[in-house]
Design an enzyme around this catalytic site. Structure first.
Site, PDB file in Angstrom:
ATOM      1  N   HIS A   1       0.806  -1.071  -0.047  1.00 27.83           N
ATOM      2  CA  HIS A   1       0.147  -0.089  -0.077  1.00 27.83           C
ATOM      3  C   HIS A   1       0.728   1.272   0.008  1.00 27.83           C
ATOM      4  CE1 HIS A   1      -2.351   3.156   2.390  1.00 27.83           C
ATOM      5  NE2 HIS A   1      -3.290   2.877   1.518  1.00 27.83           N
TER       6      HIS A   1
ATOM      7  N   GLU B   1       2.224   1.557  -3.520  1.00 24.94           N
ATOM      8  CA  GLU B   1       1.206   2.324  -4.202  1.00 24.94           C
ATOM      9  C   GLU B   1       1.125   4.033  -3.959  1.00 24.94           C
ATOM     10  OE1 GLU B   1      -2.655   3.900  -3.545  1.00 24.94           O
ATOM     11  OE2 GLU B   1      -3.034   1.882  -2.893  1.00 24.94           O
ATOM     12  N   HIS B   2       1.052   4.367  -2.958  1.00 20.95           N
ATOM     13  CA  HIS B   2       1.113   5.836  -2.708  1.00 20.95           C
ATOM     14  C   HIS B   2       2.285   6.466  -3.196  1.00 20.95           C
ATOM     15  CE1 HIS B   2      -1.850   7.085   0.565  1.00 20.95           C
ATOM     16  NE2 HIS B   2      -2.305   5.947   0.215  1.00 20.95           N
TER      17      HIS B   2
ATOM     18  N   GLU C   1      -4.818   7.973   7.119  1.00 23.37           N
ATOM     19  CA  GLU C   1      -5.762   7.193   6.382  1.00 23.37           C
ATOM     20  C   GLU C   1      -5.946   6.305   7.678  1.00 23.37           C
ATOM     21  OE1 GLU C   1      -4.063   5.487   2.844  1.00 23.37           O
ATOM     22  OE2 GLU C   1      -5.783   4.497   2.221  1.00 23.37           O
TER      23      GLU C   1
END
Lengths: 431, 418
Positions: free
Chosen positions: A69, A72-73, A144
């Site tokens: 994740h 991905e960012h 997040e």
């Protein structure tokens, strides 16, 4: 490039599938009528691929949770102009998301498809990380994570998986924890990119208006010949039992939220298995089912939140029912009783017939959306499955095949996860 | 995009068709628009859910569900929303197009028939009341919907900000009515309310997707209902600035800010563009400056509603950063007002909006949402016209629009961990 044409007379659509010389699988699904085109570049690298073994190396490697994740960012950033700024120039609406099994980079556009596609294929292959930019992203991802901490639907789901699985990495939050992301460095991200972001581990799916030759030519330009991925994801041996049968947490909610379900076998599944489980679940718990009616009549669920799903991937599979309920224990008991009764009496023929039709209708409806089709194609392809084969499997399914799946729903492998209102809630925190 | 055609079936009933065989599904919806009233909102808010439970032809909820499953998983939908000062009560049916029905059914006839039953022949008992079990079920579920809204802190913070902005006026009435009003509802209150609604509401019917409806069929059945109402946006009244902070035991605080503006219909696209430059796409000021450059939050977005005459900015932030994020939002708004708008920001916002507008026709819900919104403006625009309009605006126009925003509410839902 050679293309295989895959058609479904049943739904009146067809698409093309080919393997680019780089190893990239390309799926092109024409949809001439809509205005927008959707592109997905999927990488078979998700939160469950946290441990892996490089070919020729002696020891396996393990990454901090949330690495997929985080990567991905960070891929959207580059030394010069970040990918978001580049997409802003073409007007494409870009996004990305990481799941348990894959990371997907997507855009939709009504214009300048090839310019946007070029940006997509470029930035995903161009990692650029510094200590400073990785540290800055930690704050954003931290926020997040904090947002998810307050989300009852997110918490009830990951608590459920944590209770169900002893060691399988699906039990960890996709985005990791504040502690695990604090350990992620640029070196980790480069290493993960090198391990998983090779064309042979990716799928490009485009749904909408395009020229196949132009897409292939762009892939020739953008994809270098890279050897096939030399890493093998590792998974610990997961026992068949559940880690614990109950898990609870308190949050600032006004009504309890629950998930109840069964741990199923982790062996690979094909389209027939998915169709059989889909029909079984529809018979068991759809709006037309006696169970749904009983749960409603006894005020144990509400229509807007109750749902069910078959959640499955590499080495894990579970059937989950859930929603808001003032009495999650009773709701779970009723579900269990219905499963037991259906196991003894079998599936009623009329309900089986309706469920098949209903699922077929859902499939046809889903084909309206370019975004939905692109995601569906990618997910199926990563699991070695195919969309139209699934629709055919639904049509050809027998009642016995659906009943066979009832054996997967064992009471001794069930879990109940509940989010309850805070006991210590202030007066203004209750409704 | 296929053409949307509009037919006035009567003074109070409009039928819009968007016939697009490329869609594998069809959707038929009946939307009833009435001015929101404190004393009727709860009763009206319950009705769409009650009438879709059972009809005289299918008097049992489960039997109706079975029929829908048999019709290839067709769905009867009900929803309640607020658009400005209006409560919008909708019932709808969605299903596959006839050419995909392997049983040879005429899907339009089947689905339109079901919806017609829902509208004109919902199940009532011998006393003319909605059956008790259905009434109690739906009332409970409305109250649980309120609980659900409380549990989702993004929704809750937005609702509180909206309530504070419009407190005391029809725009501030909750779409489902207040909790106390729902609790106090009696079956008798609802007996004639559906007929009252059909008689008085402005009726917007949509027939969309893969079907070929007979217009006369609709005219015969629907032209006798509906009231002639002119719809419009919330009138602009300048209100005092309000700052409200509430605390809950949550990990992440929420910041919701509202600004008001007097926006004539011809400036709708200008204000949409201004909101996009400020905080919608990833090229916007809030995303770039507050999230990407300063790493202060995961989301910080703006949204403009022309009907409400309001711009909302919302973010999830650490409690210690509430002041910083609020100041940063105001800083970006100030930059916008001063005309500090780069070419890239303006172009990014325009292309983002054009992309969204050109995609409206790709989904049946998108088409319905667009034209329902247009019914509040005297001059309707197609998405393509709206896209064309917004392309003409300059950075100076955007700055001028930003200068017309008046700060109205800052709502903070402050987190205090367990």
């Amino acid at each position: 490039m050679e293309w295989e044409r895959i058609a479904s007379p049943r739904v009146g659509d067809c698409y093309y599938r080919g393997r680019h010389s780089s190893g990239l699988e390309i799926i092109l699904y024409p949809k001439e009528t809509g205005s927008s085109t959707q592109a997905v570049l999927g990488v078979k690298y998700g939160s469950v691929h946290n441990s892996f073994q490089w070919e020729g190396e002696s020891a396996p490697e393990a990454m901090p949770e949330g690495a997929a994740h985080y990567l991905e960012h960070k891929l959207f950033e580059s030394e010069e102009e970040d990918a978001f700024a580049r997409f802003a120039e073409t007007g494409a609406n870009a996004n990305a998301y990481t799941g348990e099994e894959s990371t997907c980079y997507v855009f939709s556009c009504t214009d300048r498809l090839y310019d946007s596609l070029k940006i997509l294929l470029d930035f995903v292959q161009s990692p650029y990380f510094t200590e400073e930019t990785v540290a800055k992203e930690r704050g954003i991802i931290g926020q997040e994570l904090t947002m998810y901490q307050d989300s009852p639907s997110w918490r009830v789901f990951f608590n459920y998986l944590r209770a169900m699985y002893h060691v399988h990495p699906v039990r960890e939050d996709v985005a990791g924890t504040r502690e695990s992301i604090a350990r992620i460095t640029p070196a980790h991200l480069y290493r993960c990119h090198e391990a998983f972001y090779s064309p042979s581990n990716m799928i490009l799916a485009i749904v909408g208006k395009f020229d196949r030759d132009k897409v292939a030519a762009l892939c020739d330009e953008m994809f270098r010949l890279v050897p096939a991925s030399r890493v093998e994801p590792l998974f610990p041996d997961e026992p068949e039992t559940v880690a614990r049968s109950r898990i609870e947490q308190e949050l600032s909610v006004a009504i309890p939220v629950f998930q109840f379900g069964y741990k199923c076998g982790g062996a690979p599944r094909d389209e027939k298995d998915l169709a059989a489980m889909g029909v079984l679940l529809s018979v068991l718990a759809s709006d037309a089912s006696p169970l749904f009616r009983r749960l409603l009549d006894q005020e144990l669920i509400n229509e807007s939140s109750f749902s069910y799903q078959y959640f499955e991937g590499t080495g894990y599979a579970t059937v989950i029912f859930g929603g808001e309920s003032k009495d999650p224990e009773r709701a779970a008991r009723l579900i269990q009783e219905e499963v037991r009764e259906m196991g003894a009496k079998g599936i009623p023929e009329e309900a089986f017939h309706w469920a098949k039709r209903s699922l077929y209708g859902d499939c046809v409806s889903s084909l309206n959306s370019a975004a939905g089709v692109a995601q569906w194609l990618t997910d199926f392809a990563f699991q070695g499955q195919e969309l139209f084969t699934y629709i055919d499997a639904l049509a050809e399914l027998t009642i016995e095949q659906a009943e066979e799946k009832l054996k997967d729903l064992r009471e001794d492998r069930s879990v109940l996860s509940v989010i309850r209102p805070l006991k210590s809630a202030r007066k203004d925190e209750t409704q | 995009m296929s053409q949307v055609k509009t037919y006035a079936l009567s003074e109070g009933v409009t039928l819009r068709t968007f016939l697009a065989p490329a869609f594998k599904t069809m959707r038929i919806s009946v939307n009833l628009l009435v001015p929101a009233r404190e004393d009727r909102a709860a009763a009206y808010g319950l009705l769409p859910y009650l009438v879709t439970r059972a009809t005289r032809r299918y008097p049992d909820y489960t039997a109706l569900g079975g029929r829908l499953a048999e019709l290839y998983g067709a769905s009867l939908g009900s929803s309640v929303q607020k658009i400005g000062e209006y409560q919008v009560l909708s019932v709808s049916v969605d299903g596959i197009a006839s050419c995909y029905a392997f049983g040879g059914e005429n899907m339009f006839a089947e689905l339109a028939g079901l919806l017609l039953d829902v509208v004109f022949d919902p199940l009532k008992d011998s006393d003319g009341l909605f059956p008790l079990d259905g009434f109690l079920q739906e009332k409970r579920q409305q109250l649980e919907q309120k609980d659900s809204d409380f549990s989702d802190k993004m929704i809750y913070a937005h609702q509180r900000c909206h309530e504070l902005l419009f407190e005391g006026g029809p725009a501030g009435i909750d779409r489902l009515g207040g909790r106390k009003q729902i609790e106090a509802l009696r079956r008798e209150d609802l007996a004639s309310a559906w007929e009252e609604l059909l008689d008085q509401a402005k009726v917007e019917i949509f027939v969309l997707g893969g079907c070929a409806p007979d217009l006369e069929w609709f005219r015969e059945r629907f032209s006798g209902i509906g009231g002639n109402r002119a719809l419009g946006p919330v009138p602009y009244t300048r209100t005092d600035f309000r700052r409200v902070t509430e605390e809950q035991t949550i990990a992440q605080s929420k910041l919701a800010m509202a600004f008001r503006a007097d926006v004539p219909p011809e400036d709708r696209q200008l204000f949409q563009l201004m909101s996009a430059v400020l905080g919608e796409p990833t090229s916007s000021k809030l995303f770039q400056k507050i999230r990407e450059e300063r790493g202060l939050c995961y989301y910080c977005d703006s949204a403009f509603s022309w009907v409400n005459g309001a711009l909302f900015v919302e973010s999830g932030v650490e409690t210690k950063d509430l002041d910083r994020v609020e100041a940063a939002v105001l800083e970006q708004l100030s930059a916008l007002r001063n005309g500090e708008i780069t070419e890239a920001e303006l172009r990014g916002a325009k292309l983002y909006l054009c992309n969204s507008l050109r995609s409206v026709g790709d989904s049946l819900h998108g088409v319905e949402g667009w034209y329902l919104g247009q019914s509040f403006a005297q001059e309707e625009l197609t998405p393509e016209q709206a896209a064309e309009n917004l392309m003409k605006y300059t950075a100076a126009d955007v700055a001028e629009a930003a200068n017309r925003l008046v700060p109205a509410v800052v709502y903070r839902l402050k987190g205090s961990e367990c």
